[in-house]
Motif scaffolding. Structure first.
Motif, PDB file in Angstrom:
ATOM      1  N   ILE A 144       0.833  -1.199   0.000  1.00 38.00           N
ATOM      2  CA  ILE A 144       0.000   0.000   0.000  1.00 38.00           C
ATOM      3  C   ILE A 144       0.872   1.256   0.000  1.00 38.00           C
ATOM      4  O   ILE A 144       0.674   2.189  -0.765  1.00 38.00           O
ATOM      5  CB  ILE A 144      -0.932   0.010   1.228  1.00 38.00           C
ATOM      6  CG1 ILE A 144      -1.883  -1.203   1.192  1.00 38.00           C
ATOM      7  CG2 ILE A 144      -1.731   1.308   1.290  1.00 38.00           C
ATOM      8  CD1 ILE A 144      -2.707  -1.330  -0.035  1.00 38.00           C
ATOM      9  N   ASP A 145       1.876   1.285   0.885  1.00 35.51           N
ATOM     10  CA  ASP A 145       2.723   2.468   1.017  1.00 35.51           C
ATOM     11  C   ASP A 145       3.533   2.745  -0.242  1.00 35.51           C
ATOM     12  O   ASP A 145       3.869   3.886  -0.542  1.00 35.51           O
ATOM     13  CB  ASP A 145       3.687   2.301   2.199  1.00 35.51           C
ATOM     14  CG  ASP A 145       2.957   2.334   3.530  1.00 35.51           C
ATOM     15  OD1 ASP A 145       1.804   2.787   3.550  1.00 35.51           O
ATOM     16  OD2 ASP A 145       3.547   1.889   4.531  1.00 35.51           O
ATOM     17  N   ALA A 146       3.855   1.694  -0.993  1.00 34.60           N
ATOM     18  CA  ALA A 146       4.700   1.852  -2.168  1.00 34.60           C
ATOM     19  C   ALA A 146       3.936   2.385  -3.377  1.00 34.60           C
ATOM     20  O   ALA A 146       4.539   2.768  -4.371  1.00 34.60           O
ATOM     21  CB  ALA A 146       5.350   0.515  -2.534  1.00 34.60           C
ATOM     22  N   ASP A 147       2.620   2.403  -3.273  1.00 30.25           N
ATOM     23  CA  ASP A 147       1.807   2.806  -4.421  1.00 30.25           C
ATOM     24  C   ASP A 147       1.437   4.283  -4.306  1.00 30.25           C
ATOM     25  O   ASP A 147       0.572   4.657  -3.524  1.00 30.25           O
ATOM     26  CB  ASP A 147       0.546   1.941  -4.495  1.00 30.25           C
ATOM     27  CG  ASP A 147      -0.232   2.160  -5.787  1.00 30.25           C
ATOM     28  OD1 ASP A 147       0.102   3.113  -6.524  1.00 30.25           O
ATOM     29  OD2 ASP A 147      -1.158   1.392  -6.043  1.00 30.25           O
ATOM     30  N   ARG A 148       2.089   5.128  -5.080  1.00 31.72           N
ATOM     31  CA  ARG A 148       1.816   6.562  -5.006  1.00 31.72           C
ATOM     32  C   ARG A 148       0.443   6.919  -5.540  1.00 31.72           C
ATOM     33  O   ARG A 148      -0.073   8.001  -5.267  1.00 31.72           O
ATOM     34  CB  ARG A 148       2.894   7.330  -5.771  1.00 31.72           C
ATOM     35  CG  ARG A 148       4.292   7.167  -5.182  1.00 31.72           C
ATOM     36  CD  ARG A 148       5.325   7.940  -5.979  1.00 31.72           C
ATOM     37  NE  ARG A 148       6.662   7.774  -5.412  1.00 31.72           N
ATOM     38  CZ  ARG A 148       7.743   8.326  -5.938  1.00 31.72           C
ATOM     39  NH1 ARG A 148       7.657   9.063  -7.036  1.00 31.72           N
ATOM     40  NH2 ARG A 148       8.923   8.129  -5.367  1.00 31.72           N
ATOM     41  N   ASP A 149      -0.142   6.044  -6.349  1.00 34.17           N
ATOM     42  CA  ASP A 149      -1.462   6.321  -6.909  1.00 34.17           C
ATOM     43  C   ASP A 149      -2.583   5.824  -6.005  1.00 34.17           C
ATOM     44  O   ASP A 149      -3.752   5.940  -6.345  1.00 34.17           O
ATOM     45  CB  ASP A 149      -1.606   5.657  -8.286  1.00 34.17           C
ATOM     46  CG  ASP A 149      -0.643   6.242  -9.290  1.00 34.17           C
ATOM     47  OD1 ASP A 149      -0.352   7.442  -9.187  1.00 34.17           O
ATOM     48  OD2 ASP A 149      -0.177   5.497 -10.170  1.00 34.17           O
ATOM     49  N   PHE A 150      -2.228   5.248  -4.857  1.00 36.30           N
ATOM     50  CA  PHE A 150      -3.242   4.708  -3.956  1.00 36.30           C
ATOM     51  C   PHE A 150      -3.922   5.867  -3.238  1.00 36.30           C
ATOM     52  O   PHE A 150      -3.334   6.512  -2.381  1.00 36.30           O
ATOM     53  CB  PHE A 150      -2.582   3.756  -2.963  1.00 36.30           C
ATOM     54  CG  PHE A 150      -3.556   2.997  -2.115  1.00 36.30           C
ATOM     55  CD1 PHE A 150      -4.184   1.876  -2.616  1.00 36.30           C
ATOM     56  CD2 PHE A 150      -3.835   3.391  -0.821  1.00 36.30           C
ATOM     57  CE1 PHE A 150      -5.058   1.159  -1.837  1.00 36.30           C
ATOM     58  CE2 PHE A 150      -4.706   2.687  -0.035  1.00 36.30           C
ATOM     59  CZ  PHE A 150      -5.332   1.562  -0.547  1.00 36.30           C
ATOM     60  N   ALA A 151      -5.162   6.149  -3.574  1.00 37.07           N
ATOM     61  CA  ALA A 151      -5.873   7.311  -3.032  1.00 37.07           C
ATOM     62  C   ALA A 151      -6.713   6.920  -1.822  1.00 37.07           C
ATOM     63  O   ALA A 151      -7.559   6.037  -1.902  1.00 37.07           O
ATOM     64  CB  ALA A 151      -6.772   7.931  -4.106  1.00 37.07           C
ATOM     65  N   LYS A 152      -6.437   7.583  -0.715  1.00 37.67           N
ATOM     66  CA  LYS A 152      -7.236   7.318   0.475  1.00 37.67           C
ATOM     67  C   LYS A 152      -8.540   8.105   0.409  1.00 37.67           C
ATOM     68  O   LYS A 152      -8.568   9.246  -0.040  1.00 37.67           O
ATOM     69  CB  LYS A 152      -6.466   7.721   1.735  1.00 37.67           C
ATOM     70  CG  LYS A 152      -5.339   6.774   2.108  1.00 37.67           C
ATOM     71  CD  LYS A 152      -4.781   7.117   3.482  1.00 37.67           C
ATOM     72  CE  LYS A 152      -3.715   6.115   3.889  1.00 37.67           C
ATOM     73  NZ  LYS A 152      -3.202   6.376   5.248  1.00 37.67           N
ATOM     74  N   ALA A 153      -9.607   7.468   0.886  1.00 36.36           N
ATOM     75  CA  ALA A 153     -10.873   8.184   1.009  1.00 36.36           C
ATOM     76  C   ALA A 153     -10.735   9.187   2.156  1.00 36.36           C
ATOM     77  O   ALA A 153     -10.197   8.868   3.209  1.00 36.36           O
ATOM     78  CB  ALA A 153     -12.002   7.203   1.296  1.00 36.36           C
TER      79      ALA A 153
END
Length: 231
Positions: A144-153
């Protein structure tokens, strides 16, 4: 006596497991370990296609799935095709393939366990996933931390509180009572939470999905004290 971890908590029957890996030695090694611990080992196969053919409509509780198979199949397709059989997916991965692990989690895998893990650790992870729980471990967090495109709600404090209690296992009515709000208000917060996750491309239609989102966003096991107010 069947080991407790190998017994399904709902049915009381032995946990049914299958393994998909394109290395025969891995498949046979895991098969022997699962059988030794009292699991109901149903099938081992080198590809997801052969798994589905071999199952012939039967269901298993969890499939231990190699992250990268040699048949040209994609991670997303493999996870979703296994899920379509009614099984939870535990990804068995080489630790440095973070992008592929992230893809597997996004497709719905319940967890990831490194291939460097001790066999007992793999078996314990399979038991966790078979119970319908999300495997919250270092590999999950790293992906999760490695994914810069992972957008938190962007959830407010009250929304995070509701999600924390509900995803932890409380019925919504009890979660509302614990927070001193009405059931209808709690339902509105829950609906709003689901809308926000859809907006960032991470839908959570079921309670298990909400649990996964809560783990991914750090809401479980604890609340983020810096969250804003969702009222």
């Amino acid at each position: 006596m069947v080991a407790e971890a190998a017994t399904h908590p709902t049915t009381g029957s032995r946990v049914r497991v299958a393994v998909v890996d394109d290395h025969e030695s891995v498949r046979l090694g895991l098969k022997a370990a699962f059988l030794d611990e009292g699991y109901d080992f149903v099938l081992e196969a080198p590809t997801v296609e052969q798994l589905i053919t071999g199952l012939a409509g039967r269901q298993v509780d969890v499939v231990v799935l190699d992250l990268s198979l040699g048949d040209g199949s994609t991670v997303t397709d493999n996870v979703k095709n296994v899920q379509a059989t009614g099984s939870a997916v535990l990804v068995h991965s080489i630790a440095d393939r973070v992008a592929s692990v992230r893809e597997a989690l996004a497709a719905g895998a319940a967890g990831v366990i490194p291939k460097s893990s001790a066999t007992k650790t793999v078996l314990a992870a399979a038991a966790t996933v078979a119970r319908g729980e999300v495997l919250n471990n270092l590999e999950w967090a790293t992906a999760i931390d490695a994914d810069r495109d992972f957008a938190k709600a962007q959830l407010g404090r009250r929304e995070r509180e509701i999600l924390h209690l509900y995803a932890s296992g409380l019925p919504l009515k009890l979660a509302a009572q614990q927070l001193g709000i009405g059931y209808s208000t709690a339902r509105e917060y829950l609906d709003r939470i689901r809308v926000k996750y859809v907006e960032v491309g991470r839908p959570a239609p079921t309670k298990v999905d909400l649990l996964r989102r809560a783990v991914e966003d750090g809401i479980l096991p604890g609340l983020d004290p810096d969250g804003g107010d969702g009222r």
